[in-house]
Each structure stands twice: as structure tokens, then as C-alpha cells.
Design a protein around this motif. Structure first.
Motif, short mmCIF file in Angstrom:
data_model
loop_
_atom_site.label_atom_id
_atom_site.label_comp_id
_atom_site.label_asym_id
_atom_site.label_seq_id
_atom_site.Cartn_x
_atom_site.Cartn_y
_atom_site.Cartn_z
N VAL A 1 0.88 -1.17 0.00
CA VAL A 1 0.00 0.00 0.00
C VAL A 1 0.91 1.22 0.00
O VAL A 1 1.87 1.29 0.78
N PHE A 2 0.62 2.15 -0.88
CA PHE A 2 1.45 3.36 -1.02
C PHE A 2 0.66 4.57 -0.58
O PHE A 2 -0.48 4.77 -1.00
N ALA A 3 1.27 5.41 0.26
CA ALA A 3 0.64 6.65 0.73
C ALA A 3 1.51 7.84 0.34
O ALA A 3 2.70 7.87 0.66
N GLY A 4 0.93 8.79 -0.36
CA GLY A 4 1.67 9.99 -0.76
C GLY A 4 0.71 10.99 -1.36
O GLY A 4 -0.42 10.65 -1.71
N THR A 5 1.17 12.24 -1.50
CA THR A 5 0.28 13.28 -2.00
C THR A 5 0.91 14.18 -3.07
O THR A 5 0.36 14.31 -4.16
N PRO A 6 2.08 14.83 -2.83
CA PRO A 6 2.56 15.85 -3.76
C PRO A 6 3.36 15.28 -4.92
O PRO A 6 3.59 14.06 -5.02
N ASP A 7 3.81 16.19 -5.77
CA ASP A 7 4.63 15.80 -6.93
C ASP A 7 5.85 14.99 -6.52
O ASP A 7 6.27 14.08 -7.26
N ARG B 1 -7.50 30.60 -8.47
CA ARG B 1 -8.40 31.68 -8.08
C ARG B 1 -9.86 31.24 -8.04
O ARG B 1 -10.66 31.74 -7.24
N ARG B 2 -10.20 30.28 -8.89
CA ARG B 2 -11.57 29.80 -8.92
C ARG B 2 -11.81 28.68 -7.91
O ARG B 2 -12.94 28.18 -7.80
N ARG B 3 -10.76 28.26 -7.20
CA ARG B 3 -10.86 27.24 -6.15
C ARG B 3 -11.50 25.96 -6.68
O ARG B 3 -12.41 25.38 -6.09
N VAL B 4 -11.01 25.51 -7.81
CA VAL B 4 -11.52 24.29 -8.44
C VAL B 4 -10.96 23.07 -7.70
O VAL B 4 -9.75 22.97 -7.48
N LEU B 5 -11.84 22.15 -7.31
CA LEU B 5 -11.39 20.93 -6.64
C LEU B 5 -10.51 20.13 -7.59
O LEU B 5 -10.93 19.75 -8.69
N THR B 6 -9.27 19.85 -7.14
CA THR B 6 -8.28 19.22 -8.01
C THR B 6 -7.65 18.03 -7.30
O THR B 6 -7.23 18.14 -6.15
N PRO B 7 -7.56 16.88 -7.97
CA PRO B 7 -6.91 15.72 -7.35
C PRO B 7 -5.44 16.00 -7.08
O PRO B 7 -4.80 16.80 -7.78
N SER B 8 -4.87 15.33 -6.09
CA SER B 8 -3.45 15.47 -5.80
C SER B 8 -2.63 14.89 -6.95
O SER B 8 -3.12 14.06 -7.73
N PRO B 9 -1.37 15.30 -7.09
CA PRO B 9 -0.51 14.70 -8.12
C PRO B 9 -0.43 13.18 -8.01
O PRO B 9 -0.41 12.49 -9.04
N VAL B 10 -0.39 12.66 -6.79
CA VAL B 10 -0.34 11.20 -6.61
C VAL B 10 -1.65 10.56 -7.05
O VAL B 10 -1.64 9.48 -7.66
N ALA B 11 -2.78 11.21 -6.77
CA ALA B 11 -4.07 10.66 -7.22
C ALA B 11 -4.13 10.58 -8.73
O ALA B 11 -4.61 9.59 -9.30
N LEU B 12 -3.64 11.61 -9.40
CA LEU B 12 -3.63 11.62 -10.87
C LEU B 12 -2.71 10.53 -11.41
O LEU B 12 -3.05 9.84 -12.39
N ALA B 13 -1.55 10.35 -10.77
CA ALA B 13 -0.62 9.31 -11.21
C ALA B 13 -1.22 7.92 -11.00
O ALA B 13 -1.09 7.03 -11.85
N ALA B 14 -1.90 7.73 -9.85
CA ALA B 14 -2.52 6.43 -9.57
C ALA B 14 -3.61 6.11 -10.59
O ALA B 14 -3.73 4.97 -11.07
N THR C 1 -7.62 4.04 -5.51
CA THR C 1 -7.20 5.14 -4.64
C THR C 1 -8.13 5.29 -3.45
O THR C 1 -9.36 5.24 -3.60
N ILE C 2 -7.54 5.49 -2.30
CA ILE C 2 -8.27 5.84 -1.07
C ILE C 2 -7.94 7.29 -0.76
O ILE C 2 -6.79 7.62 -0.47
N LYS C 3 -8.94 8.17 -0.84
CA LYS C 3 -8.71 9.59 -0.59
C LYS C 3 -9.18 9.95 0.81
O LYS C 3 -10.37 9.82 1.13
N THR C 4 -8.25 10.40 1.62
CA THR C 4 -8.57 10.76 3.00
C THR C 4 -7.55 11.75 3.52
O THR C 4 -6.36 11.65 3.20
N ASP C 5 -8.00 12.70 4.31
CA ASP C 5 -7.08 13.68 4.91
C ASP C 5 -6.56 13.22 6.26
O ASP C 5 -5.66 13.84 6.82
#
Length: 308
Positions: free
Chosen positions: A4-10, A39-52, A59-63
Motif C-alpha cells: 500500500v502506497f501513501a503519498g500526495t505531492p509531486d 483563483r476559482r478554487r476548483v477541486l483538483t486531485p493530488s498529483p499522486v491521485a492523478l498518477a494512480a 485510490t483511497i482519498k482521505t485527509d
């Protein structure tokens, strides 16, 4: 092994890709929830989410790695957990859920710079060498036994962003080597030695330039906070971002801290020692520009001073 891999940024993406291309199975990726950006505060997946997603990995998305996340991860029956800059703490019972626990890729030579901002703090401190380390995750902050470390000489003028990019690639190779060694039963870890230093997350004030510091300390701070949270100062009460700066020439005129001057078509600012040259700036409400162009356009260029 089943991972299981956990990560978020580039910075975590090269590690995920390396493990996905290895002989191991990445059963799922854990990353932080989509965040509002721009500026428009668009909800955007993390770089790791996009790579996954591109790799076809669930993907399990949780803060927070709370009870619900723990239940989801445990159900996957992973043999090893791998974490790279996830942005949250792994506590029991999740810490012991994988058969072999969790390992962490950290961007420093431990025990120096334990914490959230190791590369930034290293550059602010003027370290000439940093690196990457893979260690066994334990409840104490970045304190587990180390499997492997790889030093990285900091190039002259490098920013935290450029050093982190380099370490992300080098660290991915190191991490894969350790995972392979754990799988084959040949991995060895050793306790950390030496006095720890700590690298708390940077805030806006960490980017504030204090002109009564030395030139080298100011330039180190600018490099350490670039690109985030960014270096900034004020001139006559107005905020200005400093995007790039360097040392002044040897024949630069002496200037008091915060005193500006235009010398040989370059904008100088005095420090406690030698002047700093401003290369690129971004005044409040305006686009980035060459510092010389900005300075020549100021009507108060002959009287304005920078504040700390």
C-alpha cells in the motif's frame, strides 16, 4: 510483495511510478482528498491521485488516517506500507496493519531535519549536502531505524524546488532498492546516530526577508522558500515577492540594510554585510518581471527603502 502506497505531492510521484513498474503489487494508493486550487478554487486531485489513476491503481482519498481509512487499508492485507510525503501521521493500529509495518522515504540525511520541510530547512540553514533516507516508521517523528541513505550535494544557487525534484528521482530509486531487499530478506536497518534537528512546516513569515541579516543568510532563505511559501519583503509598506536574487558584484557600493540602489543596471539592496542583487520580483497585484524594469518604473526610486 503486496504494497500500500501513501503519498500526495509531486515529490511522491516518482516513487509511486517506480514501485508500480517493479515486481511488487501496489494494491492501493492512499492520498489526500481533492483540494481547491487557483483563483476559482476548483477541486483538483493530488498529483499522486492523478498518477494512480493513470496507472490504474485504486485510490483511497482521505485527509486523516482514521478508523475508516485503517479499515479500508487493513482489508487489503498488505505486506508492507510505503509512505512518501503523504501529509498525515500513521498511528496504531494502522502502523502495525501491514505484516512488515511501514517504511518512509524522507528527504534528508536522518537524524538531521526530521519533520515536514527538510529540504527547505536545509537550504535556509545553508547546508551544502542533503539527501534521502528510507527508514522504518515508528510512532516517534522520523525516528525509526534507517535502511539506506543517499547523500546529495546542493548545487550553488539551487532552490528548494529544484533540490526536491532531484531528490524525488534519486529517492525513488533508493526506495525501490530497499523494498526489493525487504522482499528478499536481505534488508538491514540501523538506529539513527547523532543529534536530531527538526524541520517544521514553513509558514508565510519564514519567507519574510530580514535585511539586517547577512547577504548569505538572506540568499539562503530565498532559495529555501522558493517556490513555497515564497520570499517576500515590503517597500514603503507595499508587499513584493522576490522570485530570484543573487550576490552583488565585488565593486558594488556599500549600502545599509534595506537601502536600495541601481548599480550597473541591476537593483541592489543592502544587508548586514554585502548587497543582494534582485533579479526577478512580483509586486502586489502585478505579474512577475525583471527587477530592473520594476525599479525604473517607480517614481520614488530615489527615496524608497525596503522594510524587514
Amino acid at each position: 510483495m503486496r504494497l500500500v502506497f501513501a503519498g500526495t505531492p509531486d515529490a511522491a510521484v516518482p516513487s509511486l511510478r517506480a514501485l508500480a513498474q517493479s515486481d511488487h503489487e501496489v494494491a492501493a494508493v492512499v492520498t489526500r482528498r481533492d483540494a481547491p486550487l487557483g483563483r476559482r478554487r476548483v477541486l483538483t486531485p493530488s498529483p499522486v491521485a492523478l498518477a494512480a489513476e493513470a496507472l490504474g491503481i485504486p485510490t483511497i482519498k482521505t485527509d486523516r488516517l482514521d478508523a475508516a481509512a485503517t479499515e479500508q487499508i487493513t482489508a487489503l492485507e498488505p505486506e508492507l506500507g510505503v509512505i512518501v510525503a503523504y501529509g498525515g501521521l500513521v498511528r496504531e493500529p494502522l502502523l502495525s496493519a501491514p505484516v512488515l509495518g511501514w517504511i518512509n522515504l524522507h528527504f534528508s540525511l536522518l537524524p538531521r531535519w526530521r519533520g515536514a520541510a527538510p529540504v527547505q530547512r536545509a537550504l535556509i540553514a545553508g547546508d551544502e549536502v542533503t539527501g534521502a533516507a528510507v527508514f522504518q516508521l515508528v510512532p516517534a517523528l522520523d525516528a525509526g531505524d534507517v535502511f539506506a541513505q543517499r547523500p546529495h550535494a546542493v548545487p550553488a544557487g539551487a532552490t528548494a524546488g529544484s533540490v526536491l525534484d532531484a531528490l524525488a528521482g534519486e529517492g525513488a530509486d533508493l526506495l525501490t532498492e530497499v523494498v526489493d531487499a525487504i522482499a528478499s530478506g536481505t534488508a538491514e536497518s540501523r538506529p539513527q546516530t547523532g543529534e536530531p534537528t527538526f524541520a517544521p512546516k514553513l509558514g508565510d513569515d519564514d519567507g519574510r526577508i530580514r535585511w539586517d541579516e547577512s547577504r548569505d543568510a538572506i540568499l539562503a532563505r530565498i532559495r529555501g522558500v522558493t517556490p513555497e511559501p515564497g520570499a517576500h519583503t515590503t517597500i514603503e509598506g507595499t508587499r513584493v515577492k522576490i522570485l530570484a536574487a543573487g550576490p552583488g558584484a565585488q565593486d558594488a557600493p556599500p549600502l545599509s540594510p534595506g537601502e536600495p540602489a541601481l548599480h550597473e543596471r541591476r537593483v541592489l539592496v543592502g544587508t548586514a554585510t554585502d548587497p543582494v542583487v534582485l533579479d526577478r520580483v512580483q509586486p502586489a497585484g502585478r505579474s512577475a518581471m525583471a527587477a530592473t524594469d520594476w525599479w525604473r518604473g517607480r517614481r520614488d526610486a530615489g527615496t524608497a527603502r525596503f522594510g524587514s
